[in-house]
Design a protein around this motif. Structure first.
Motif, PDB file in Angstrom:
ATOM      1  N   TYR A 166       0.838  -1.206   0.000  1.00  0.00           N
ATOM      2  CA  TYR A 166       0.000   0.000   0.000  1.00  0.00           C
ATOM      3  C   TYR A 166       0.873   1.257   0.000  1.00  0.00           C
ATOM      4  O   TYR A 166       0.610   2.216  -0.733  1.00  0.00           O
ATOM      5  N   LEU A 213       1.488   6.489  -7.056  1.00  0.00           N
ATOM      6  CA  LEU A 213       0.517   7.527  -7.427  1.00  0.00           C
ATOM      7  C   LEU A 213       1.181   8.897  -7.416  1.00  0.00           C
ATOM      8  O   LEU A 213       0.913   9.732  -8.280  1.00  0.00           O
ATOM      9  N   LEU A 228       4.329  -3.954  -9.226  1.00  0.00           N
ATOM     10  CA  LEU A 228       3.489  -2.749  -9.223  1.00  0.00           C
ATOM     11  C   LEU A 228       4.158  -1.645 -10.030  1.00  0.00           C
ATOM     12  O   LEU A 228       3.532  -0.975 -10.847  1.00  0.00           O
ATOM     13  N   PRO A 263      -2.328  -3.871  -3.133  1.00  0.00           N
ATOM     14  CA  PRO A 263      -2.459  -3.661  -4.573  1.00  0.00           C
ATOM     15  C   PRO A 263      -1.514  -4.605  -5.302  1.00  0.00           C
ATOM     16  O   PRO A 263      -0.399  -4.830  -4.859  1.00  0.00           O
ATOM     17  N   ASN A 278      -9.201   0.948   0.244  1.00  0.00           N
ATOM     18  CA  ASN A 278      -8.058   1.853   0.447  1.00  0.00           C
ATOM     19  C   ASN A 278      -7.319   2.118  -0.853  1.00  0.00           C
ATOM     20  O   ASN A 278      -6.975   3.260  -1.156  1.00  0.00           O
ATOM     21  N   ALA A 314      -7.037   5.806  -2.703  1.00  0.00           N
ATOM     22  CA  ALA A 314      -5.745   6.419  -3.029  1.00  0.00           C
ATOM     23  C   ALA A 314      -5.671   6.716  -4.510  1.00  0.00           C
ATOM     24  O   ALA A 314      -5.241   7.801  -4.927  1.00  0.00           O
ATOM     25  N   LEU A 315      -6.143   5.756  -5.324  1.00  0.00           N
ATOM     26  CA  LEU A 315      -6.123   5.949  -6.771  1.00  0.00           C
ATOM     27  C   LEU A 315      -7.003   7.122  -7.174  1.00  0.00           C
ATOM     28  O   LEU A 315      -6.603   7.965  -7.988  1.00  0.00           O
ATOM     29  N   GLY A 353      -5.258  10.283  -6.480  1.00  0.00           N
ATOM     30  CA  GLY A 353      -4.210  10.486  -7.475  1.00  0.00           C
ATOM     31  C   GLY A 353      -4.779  10.993  -8.785  1.00  0.00           C
ATOM     32  O   GLY A 353      -4.258  11.940  -9.380  1.00  0.00           O
ATOM     33  N   ILE A 373      -5.734  14.679  -8.589  1.00  0.00           N
ATOM     34  CA  ILE A 373      -4.596  15.599  -8.706  1.00  0.00           C
ATOM     35  C   ILE A 373      -4.100  15.655 -10.146  1.00  0.00           C
ATOM     36  O   ILE A 373      -3.795  16.724 -10.683  1.00  0.00           O
TER      37      ILE A 373
END
Lengths: 210, 128
Positions: free
Chosen positions: A32, A39, A187, B10, B85, B89-90, B93, B96
Motif C-alpha cells: 500500500y 501515485l 506494481l 495492490p 483503500n 488512493a487511486l 491520485g 490531482i
C-alpha cells in the motif's frame, strides 16, 4: 516494542473483521505504501504531461512531432512494454507459488523486453539529436525529451531493480522480504506501462494524427 | 465469515495460491484486451475514415479504457470491500492528475489568447 513485530506474524485466519483485526500484515502495508509512492510518481508525470501539452506547438520554427515521430518504432516499443508487463505478472504468480525456474524465466523475458524497449527509445533519441532535433532546439523538444526521457529513466531503474531482485532470489530464496520487494517491483513495472499508454497516445498518436 | 479481513495489497489477486491457472488466464485476458485497444488506437490515429476533429477525443477514450484494463487485470484493483483503500488512493491520485493537466492547459490557453502580442508587432513568441 515487540507488539508491531508480533502482530504481523499472526495469521490472518485467526482474526475477524477488517479494521478490528489489528495491524495489517506487512505485505499489505508495504504494498500500500508503495502504491501511494506510485501515485505520487504519476502525479509528477502529470506535470510533465501538462508541460508537454502546453508546449507542443512551441516548435520555434524547428521540426514538429509529425515530422519526427515514426509510428513503426512506437508500435514495437509499445508491444515490448505491454508484453513485458504480462510476463512480469506471470513472474509474480511464479513467485507466489515459489517456482524458481518460472520466476527466473519470467524475469529474464521481462528484462529482455524492457531492454529492447530502451534500446529502441535510445536509438530514436540518438537519431533525433543527430538530425539537430535535440532538447535544446525548441520548447516542444525540451518538453518531449523531459517527458519521454523521464519514462525511459524509470524503465532503466526498473531493469536494475529486476536484476537486483533476481540476485536476491538466488541468494536468499523466496524470503518474505524478497517476495514483498518483488510485489513492489511488479506494481512499479505495471505502473510504467500505464504511463506509457498515456504517453504513446498523447505524444506519438495525437502528435501525428491527421 | 469468509469475507475480507484485511485490505488487499495492490497487485495481489488473493487467488494466486488457490488457483494459479485461472490467474494466468486472467492476465492473458488483460493482455488480449490491451492489445486490442492498442491496435484500435494506432488504427484510429492513421485512418482517414474518421472525422478528423474527433480523432483526438477517440484516442483519449481508448487510452483511458486501456489504463482501466491495466488497473483491473494487471494491478488487480477491484471494487471489492478489501480494495477500498487502494481505490481511494487511486481516486485521489487521479483527481490531482486531472487538476494539474486540465488546469495547466486551461490557464496557458487563456494566456496565449489574451496576452499574445499581435503577430507582426513581435515575432519573439513563435508559437504556431
Amino acid at each position: 516494542m515487540n507488539v508491531a513485530l508480533a502482530a504481523h506474524e499472526i495469521h490472518s485466519d485467526v482474526l475477524t473483521g477488517a479494521g478490528e483485526a489489528g495491524p495489517a500484515p506487512k505485505r499489505v502495508v508495504v504494498a500500500y505504501g508503495f502504491w501511494i509512492f506510485l501515485l505520487s510518481d504519476i502525479v509528477m508525470f502529470s506535470a510533465l504531461f501538462a508541460a508537454y501539452a502546453v508546449l507542443v506547438n512551441a516548435t520555434a520554427g524547428g521540426p514538429t512531432g509529425a515530422q519526427l515521430f515514426r509510428q513503426g518504432t512506437v508500435a514495437i516499443e509499445t508491444g515490448c512494454l505491454l508484453a513485458s508487463s504480462y510476463t512480469c505478472g506471470l513472474m509474480l504468480l511464479a513467485v507466489d507459488s515459489r517456482r524458481h525456474f518460472a520466476t527466473y524465466f519470467g524475469a529474464a523475458i521481462t528484462f529482455a523486453l524492457g531492454a529492447a524497449f530502451l534500446a529502441l527509445e535510445f536509438r530514436e533519441f540518438a537519431n533525433m539529436v543527430a538530425h539537430g532535433a535535440g532538447p535544446q532546439r525548441s520548447a516542444f523538444l525540451s518538453a518531449f525529451f523531459a517527458l519521454v526521457g523521464c519514462h525511459g529513466l524509470h524503465v532503466t531503474a526498473g531493469l536494475i531493480w529486476l536484476a537486483v531482485m533476481m540476485a536476491q532470489v538466488a541468494v536468499k530464496g523466496f524470503a518474505a522480504a524478497v517476495q514483498r520487494r518483488l510485489l513492489c517491483f511488479a506494481l512499479f513495472w505495471h505502473a510504467l506501462d500505464i504511463i506509457w499508454v498515456g504517453l504513446f497516445t498523447v505524444v506519438y498518436l495525437m502528435g501525428v494524427a491527421p | 465469515m469468509t469475507e475480507a479481513r484485511y485490505d488487499r495489497a495492490p497487485g495481489d489477486s488473493g487467488r494466486a495460491l488457490t488457483a494459479p491457472r485461472s490467474e494466468v488466464l486472467f492476465y492473458t485476458v488483460g493482455l488480449a484486451l490491451a492489445v486490442i485497444l492498442t491496435a484500435i488506437s494506432f488504427w484510429v490515429a492513421n485512418t482517414s475514415l474518421l472525422w478528423g476533429p474527433g480523432v483526438a477525443l477517440g484516442l483519449a477514450v481508448l487510452a483511458i479504457a486501456q489504463m482501466g484494463v491495466h488497473l483491473v487485470f494487471f494491478l488487480h484493483i477491484t471494487t471489492g470491500p478489501d480494495n477500498t483503500n487502494n481505490v481511494l488512493a487511486l481516486a485521489f491520485g487521479v483527481l490531482i492528475v486531472l487538476l494539474v493537466i486540465a488546469g495547466s492547459v486551461w490557464i496557458m490557453a487563456n494566456l496565449n489568447t489574451n496576452m499574445m502580442p499581435s503577430g507582426d508587432l513581435m515575432n519573439l513568441h513563435m508559437q504556431h
